[in-house]
Design a protein around this motif. Structure first.
Motif, PDB file in Angstrom:
ATOM      1  N   GLY A  14       0.809  -1.213   0.000  1.00  0.00           N
ATOM      2  CA  GLY A  14       0.000   0.000   0.000  1.00  0.00           C
ATOM      3  C   GLY A  14       0.838   1.257   0.000  1.00  0.00           C
ATOM      4  O   GLY A  14       0.556   2.208  -0.744  1.00  0.00           O
ATOM      5  N   VAL A  15       1.886   1.284   0.806  1.00  0.00           N
ATOM      6  CA  VAL A  15       2.760   2.460   0.871  1.00  0.00           C
ATOM      7  C   VAL A  15       3.458   2.675  -0.471  1.00  0.00           C
ATOM      8  O   VAL A  15       3.531   3.801  -0.986  1.00  0.00           O
ATOM      9  CB  VAL A  15       3.802   2.294   1.998  1.00  0.00           C
ATOM     10  CG1 VAL A  15       4.902   3.345   1.874  1.00  0.00           C
ATOM     11  CG2 VAL A  15       3.131   2.409   3.358  1.00  0.00           C
ATOM     12  N   ILE A  16       3.972   1.586  -1.051  1.00  0.00           N
ATOM     13  CA  ILE A  16       4.686   1.698  -2.333  1.00  0.00           C
ATOM     14  C   ILE A  16       3.753   2.202  -3.432  1.00  0.00           C
ATOM     15  O   ILE A  16       4.107   3.096  -4.216  1.00  0.00           O
ATOM     16  CB  ILE A  16       5.300   0.338  -2.714  1.00  0.00           C
ATOM     17  CG1 ILE A  16       6.402  -0.035  -1.717  1.00  0.00           C
ATOM     18  CG2 ILE A  16       5.870   0.382  -4.131  1.00  0.00           C
ATOM     19  CD1 ILE A  16       6.931  -1.442  -1.886  1.00  0.00           C
ATOM     20  N   ILE A  17       2.553   1.616  -3.499  1.00  0.00           N
ATOM     21  CA  ILE A  17       1.586   2.022  -4.531  1.00  0.00           C
ATOM     22  C   ILE A  17       1.128   3.454  -4.296  1.00  0.00           C
ATOM     23  O   ILE A  17       1.019   4.249  -5.242  1.00  0.00           O
ATOM     24  CB  ILE A  17       0.386   1.057  -4.534  1.00  0.00           C
ATOM     25  CG1 ILE A  17       0.827  -0.339  -4.966  1.00  0.00           C
ATOM     26  CG2 ILE A  17      -0.714   1.576  -5.455  1.00  0.00           C
ATOM     27  CD1 ILE A  17      -0.211  -1.411  -4.708  1.00  0.00           C
ATOM     28  N   LEU A  18       0.863   3.805  -3.037  1.00  0.00           N
ATOM     29  CA  LEU A  18       0.419   5.157  -2.710  1.00  0.00           C
ATOM     30  C   LEU A  18       1.436   6.197  -3.166  1.00  0.00           C
ATOM     31  O   LEU A  18       1.077   7.196  -3.813  1.00  0.00           O
ATOM     32  CB  LEU A  18       0.188   5.277  -1.198  1.00  0.00           C
ATOM     33  CG  LEU A  18      -0.145   6.683  -0.672  1.00  0.00           C
ATOM     34  CD1 LEU A  18      -1.477   7.158  -1.230  1.00  0.00           C
ATOM     35  CD2 LEU A  18      -0.164   6.700   0.860  1.00  0.00           C
ATOM     36  N   ILE A  19       2.706   5.981  -2.854  1.00  0.00           N
ATOM     37  CA  ILE A  19       3.750   6.936  -3.225  1.00  0.00           C
ATOM     38  C   ILE A  19       3.875   7.023  -4.741  1.00  0.00           C
ATOM     39  O   ILE A  19       4.033   8.119  -5.314  1.00  0.00           O
ATOM     40  CB  ILE A  19       5.097   6.530  -2.582  1.00  0.00           C
ATOM     41  CG1 ILE A  19       5.021   6.643  -1.057  1.00  0.00           C
ATOM     42  CG2 ILE A  19       6.233   7.386  -3.125  1.00  0.00           C
ATOM     43  CD1 ILE A  19       4.717   8.038  -0.552  1.00  0.00           C
ATOM     44  N   HIS A  20       3.812   5.878  -5.404  1.00  0.00           N
ATOM     45  CA  HIS A  20       3.905   5.862  -6.876  1.00  0.00           C
ATOM     46  C   HIS A  20       2.777   6.681  -7.504  1.00  0.00           C
ATOM     47  O   HIS A  20       3.027   7.563  -8.352  1.00  0.00           O
ATOM     48  CB  HIS A  20       3.842   4.416  -7.367  1.00  0.00           C
ATOM     49  CG  HIS A  20       3.913   4.277  -8.857  1.00  0.00           C
ATOM     50  ND1 HIS A  20       5.093   4.000  -9.515  1.00  0.00           N
ATOM     51  CD2 HIS A  20       2.957   4.377  -9.828  1.00  0.00           C
ATOM     52  CE1 HIS A  20       4.865   3.943 -10.817  1.00  0.00           C
ATOM     53  NE2 HIS A  20       3.567   4.170 -11.035  1.00  0.00           N
ATOM     54  N   GLU A  21       1.557   6.408  -7.085  1.00  0.00           N
ATOM     55  CA  GLU A  21       0.413   7.107  -7.677  1.00  0.00           C
ATOM     56  C   GLU A  21       0.368   8.580  -7.271  1.00  0.00           C
ATOM     57  O   GLU A  21      -0.097   9.425  -8.047  1.00  0.00           O
ATOM     58  CB  GLU A  21      -0.897   6.405  -7.284  1.00  0.00           C
ATOM     59  CG  GLU A  21      -1.007   4.964  -7.749  1.00  0.00           C
ATOM     60  CD  GLU A  21      -0.855   4.797  -9.260  1.00  0.00           C
ATOM     61  OE1 GLU A  21      -1.118   5.770  -9.994  1.00  0.00           O
ATOM     62  OE2 GLU A  21      -0.453   3.706  -9.696  1.00  0.00           O
ATOM     63  N   LEU A  22       0.864   8.891  -6.074  1.00  0.00           N
ATOM     64  CA  LEU A  22       0.936  10.296  -5.668  1.00  0.00           C
ATOM     65  C   LEU A  22       1.850  11.096  -6.597  1.00  0.00           C
ATOM     66  O   LEU A  22       1.605  12.282  -6.848  1.00  0.00           O
ATOM     67  CB  LEU A  22       1.429  10.418  -4.224  1.00  0.00           C
ATOM     68  CG  LEU A  22       0.375  10.309  -3.123  1.00  0.00           C
ATOM     69  CD1 LEU A  22       1.029  10.338  -1.752  1.00  0.00           C
ATOM     70  CD2 LEU A  22      -0.669  11.425  -3.245  1.00  0.00           C
ATOM     71  N   GLY A  23       2.907  10.440  -7.089  1.00  0.00           N
ATOM     72  CA  GLY A  23       3.785  11.117  -8.046  1.00  0.00           C
ATOM     73  C   GLY A  23       3.033  11.512  -9.295  1.00  0.00           C
ATOM     74  O   GLY A  23       3.101  12.665  -9.752  1.00  0.00           O
ATOM     75  N   MET A 173       6.696  14.552 -17.208  1.00  0.00           N
ATOM     76  CA  MET A 173       6.818  14.560 -15.747  1.00  0.00           C
ATOM     77  C   MET A 173       5.652  13.835 -15.085  1.00  0.00           C
ATOM     78  O   MET A 173       5.840  13.141 -14.075  1.00  0.00           O
ATOM     79  CB  MET A 173       6.905  15.988 -15.225  1.00  0.00           C
ATOM     80  CG  MET A 173       8.295  16.587 -15.294  1.00  0.00           C
ATOM     81  SD  MET A 173       9.603  15.546 -14.571  1.00  0.00           S
ATOM     82  CE  MET A 173       8.985  15.260 -12.907  1.00  0.00           C
ATOM     83  N   VAL A 174       4.449  13.969 -15.643  1.00  0.00           N
ATOM     84  CA  VAL A 174       3.291  13.277 -15.071  1.00  0.00           C
ATOM     85  C   VAL A 174       3.531  11.771 -15.088  1.00  0.00           C
ATOM     86  O   VAL A 174       3.257  11.064 -14.108  1.00  0.00           O
ATOM     87  CB  VAL A 174       2.008  13.621 -15.849  1.00  0.00           C
ATOM     88  CG1 VAL A 174       0.857  12.712 -15.421  1.00  0.00           C
ATOM     89  CG2 VAL A 174       1.626  15.076 -15.614  1.00  0.00           C
ATOM     90  N   ILE A 175       4.058  11.246 -16.187  1.00  0.00           N
ATOM     91  CA  ILE A 175       4.287   9.806 -16.316  1.00  0.00           C
ATOM     92  C   ILE A 175       5.516   9.361 -15.526  1.00  0.00           C
ATOM     93  O   ILE A 175       5.495   8.355 -14.814  1.00  0.00           O
ATOM     94  CB  ILE A 175       4.439   9.427 -17.804  1.00  0.00           C
ATOM     95  CG1 ILE A 175       3.133   9.705 -18.537  1.00  0.00           C
ATOM     96  CG2 ILE A 175       4.818   7.960 -17.950  1.00  0.00           C
ATOM     97  CD1 ILE A 175       3.244   9.578 -20.043  1.00  0.00           C
ATOM     98  N   GLY A 178       5.784   8.838 -11.223  1.00  0.00           N
ATOM     99  CA  GLY A 178       5.448   7.637 -10.454  1.00  0.00           C
ATOM    100  C   GLY A 178       6.683   6.825 -10.101  1.00  0.00           C
ATOM    101  O   GLY A 178       6.989   6.615  -8.920  1.00  0.00           O
ATOM    102  N   PRO A 179       7.436   6.351 -11.110  1.00  0.00           N
ATOM    103  CA  PRO A 179       8.680   5.635 -10.807  1.00  0.00           C
ATOM    104  C   PRO A 179       9.678   6.480 -10.016  1.00  0.00           C
ATOM    105  O   PRO A 179      10.381   5.954  -9.146  1.00  0.00           O
ATOM    106  CB  PRO A 179       9.231   5.288 -12.199  1.00  0.00           C
ATOM    107  CG  PRO A 179       8.027   5.251 -13.085  1.00  0.00           C
ATOM    108  CD  PRO A 179       7.110   6.317 -12.543  1.00  0.00           C
TER     109      PRO A 179
END
Length: 521
Positions: A14-23, A173-175, A178-179
């Motif tokens: 959850g933390v990993i996905i959250l940070i990725h999508e927040l980017g 930058m939007v794409i 995430g990474p």
């Protein structure tokens, strides 16, 4: 225990996905792109809350997430010609809401004759309706909404709020964000671990700690003892100890150490882990086989492919057209010092019956590229260490680099026919759950380190130039930058959807292999 492991697993992913999508989300909002939904997880929604233009969702399957941005599909319009809709209008007779259900009150109801809800170059938005045989054209507000039902609304997508209308650098930058956020997360987590990762004193031969039930514990080694000799080799530093243990060709050997000025000479049977073959001489409760070639435990391919089990008695190995009789664990160690890749056949006795099994080794080259030693010979002791600020500050940079190279080398090995590694060796959600469960027992810092490693994995894999992944979308932007015109959206979406289906097939295959390994393990 299972419930606790499951909670940790969900939190880590959850933390990993959250940070990725927040980017993705942050740079989309910063660029003025309308975000319909910000979701953690996939599948059915467990929780949803609207704030402004965006629905924030938590979904049932914690294997991914997404930011639904305006302009990603061929068309964002939810209406089409001949469709009967309702509209709500403001005091200036402009459409403020498009009603797509019969329960919500509408000011006007009619069939759509024509419409433009995109408004290229700031042209006015409009809908032309057939209202009881009379055509009526109404201007649509650029912040109008669809009322899908009483609980669900969605903003329309005029050009200026669309992903495709933004500059190349903004879309990049939007794409890429995430990474990028995955790497930033990994760096910060490794920085936290770095404050607890003391610098080992490699110039000292003093023991800091001795593991319970380890070979060193069995011969009475204690903290603050000095190891002075192993198998006739003088030990003046921990570097000397490591070099000797990496090249030693015996499982049992003499060792000397000093304590308070007294010299002790002992014979020790070391822990031997043949990582390339998936076998070890360690049984349970501090038992380490030496004189008899009995397998203590199995893992990896020895377990999942060869079907080897603890307590199997090895009789011989066959490799490269030759047979190698095995009498003890010294013979096993010497065999794998010589045979470092390829296929082997093991003849072994189980319950008094002679059996045979053949499987491929994970080569020494592959393991070393992944940052692992093919053979581990260990005593169960650790070096003394001290806090060093420079070591702590360098630690996250070194770990991000090492883990990045490990992932890249793994990807490279998958495409190397000689290494005999494939998608069957990858782990999916169930494999990750197993790893999280194992890591949790090692403590909080181990979980933090694993989360950082997994974040790098997800960041790098998303950057692969594969359609449907962030890397594939960046490739499309690169093509646009060279040709100076965007790809046909219909073709791009078709390629992305096709690859997404193939990735789902791969996901199912990897998950199936996880289940098989779990059953056999």
């Amino acid at each position: 225990m299972f419930l606790l492991n499951l909670i940790v697993f969900v939190l880590v992913l959850g933390v990993i996905i959250l940070i990725h999508e927040l980017g993705h989300f942050y740079f989309a909002k910063k660029s003025g792109i309308l975000c319909h939904e910000f979701s953690i997880g996939m599948g059915p929604a467990l929780y949803q809350k609207r704030k402004g233009e965006t629905i924030y969702s938590v979904r049932a399957i914690p294997i991914g997430g997404y930011v639904s941005m305006a302009g990603e599909s061929i068309t964002d319009a939810l209406i089409k010609k001949t469709m009967v809709i309702g509209v709500q209008i403001d005091e200036m007779n402009r459409i403020k809401s498009i009603v797509l259900n019969e329960e919500t009150k509408s000011d006007l109801i009619g069939a759509v004759i024509d419409y433009d809800l995109y408004g290229k170059d700031q042209s006015k938005l409009f809908i032309t309706l057939d209202i009881q045989g009379e055509q009526k054209t109404l201007e649509v507000l650029r912040d109008a909404i669809y009322i899908i039902n009483e609980k669900k609304q969605m903003w329309i997508t005029p050009e200026e709020k669309s992903f495709e209308s933004k500059t190349l650098s903004q879309r990049f930058m939007v794409i890429f964000a995430g990474p990028l956020m995955n790497f930033i997360l990994a760096f910060l987590l490794f920085l936290i671990v770095g404050f607890f990762a003391f610098k080992p004193n490699l110039d000292s031969n003093v023991v800091d700690s001795v593991a319970e039930l380890s070979p060193a514990h069995a011969i009475g080694l204690e903290a603050e003892d000095q190891i002075t000799m192993i198998d006739g080799n003088v030990i003046n530093s921990w570097t000397d100890l490591s070099n000797v243990m990496q090249s030693i060709d015996k499982v049992s050997f003499p060792i000397s150490f000093t304590r308070a000025g007294t010299v002790y000479n002992k014979d020790v049977t070391a822990l031997v882990i043949i990582q390339m073959a998936g076998i070890t001489n360690a049984y349970v409760d501090g038992v380490y086989y030496s004189d008899a070639p009995i397998i203590g435990q199995t893992f990896g391919r020895a377990q999942s492919e060869a079907g080897l089990e603890s307590q199997d008695l090895i009789v011989s190995f066959e490799a490269n057209g030759m047979t190698y009789p095995i009498l003890n664990w010294n013979d096993i160690l010497l065999f794998f010092r010589d045979i470092t890749s390829g296929s082997i056949t093991i003849n072994y006795i189980r319950d008094g019956i002679l059996n045979e099994t053949t499987y491929d080794l994970i080569s020494q080259n592959a393991l070393e590229k992944l940052g692992h030693q093919p053979i581990l010979v260990q005593l169960g002791v650790t070096a003394t260490s001290d806090f060093n600020l420079g070591y702590t500050l360098i630690y996250p940079f070194r770990m991000v680099y090492d883990n990045t190279m490990q992932v890249l080398n793994t990807i490279g090995l998958l495409f190397s026919p000689s290494e005999k590694l494939g998608v069957g060796d990858l782990s999916g959600p169930i494999g990750i759950f197993t790893l999280v469960s194992q890591t949790r027992s090692q403590g909080f810092l181990a979980i933090v380190s694993f989360t950082a490693f997994l974040s790098i994995n997800i960041g790098l894999l998303n950057l692969l130039p594969i359609p449907a992944l962030d890397g594939g979308r960046l490739v499309f932007l690169g093509i646009e930058a060279v040709t100076r015109k965007p790809l046909n959206k219909r073709i791009e979406n078709m390629v992305n959807q096709t690859m997404f289906i193939l990735l789902m097939v791969l996901f199912v295959f990897v998950t199936y292999n996880d289940i098989i390994r779990l059953i056999k393990g």
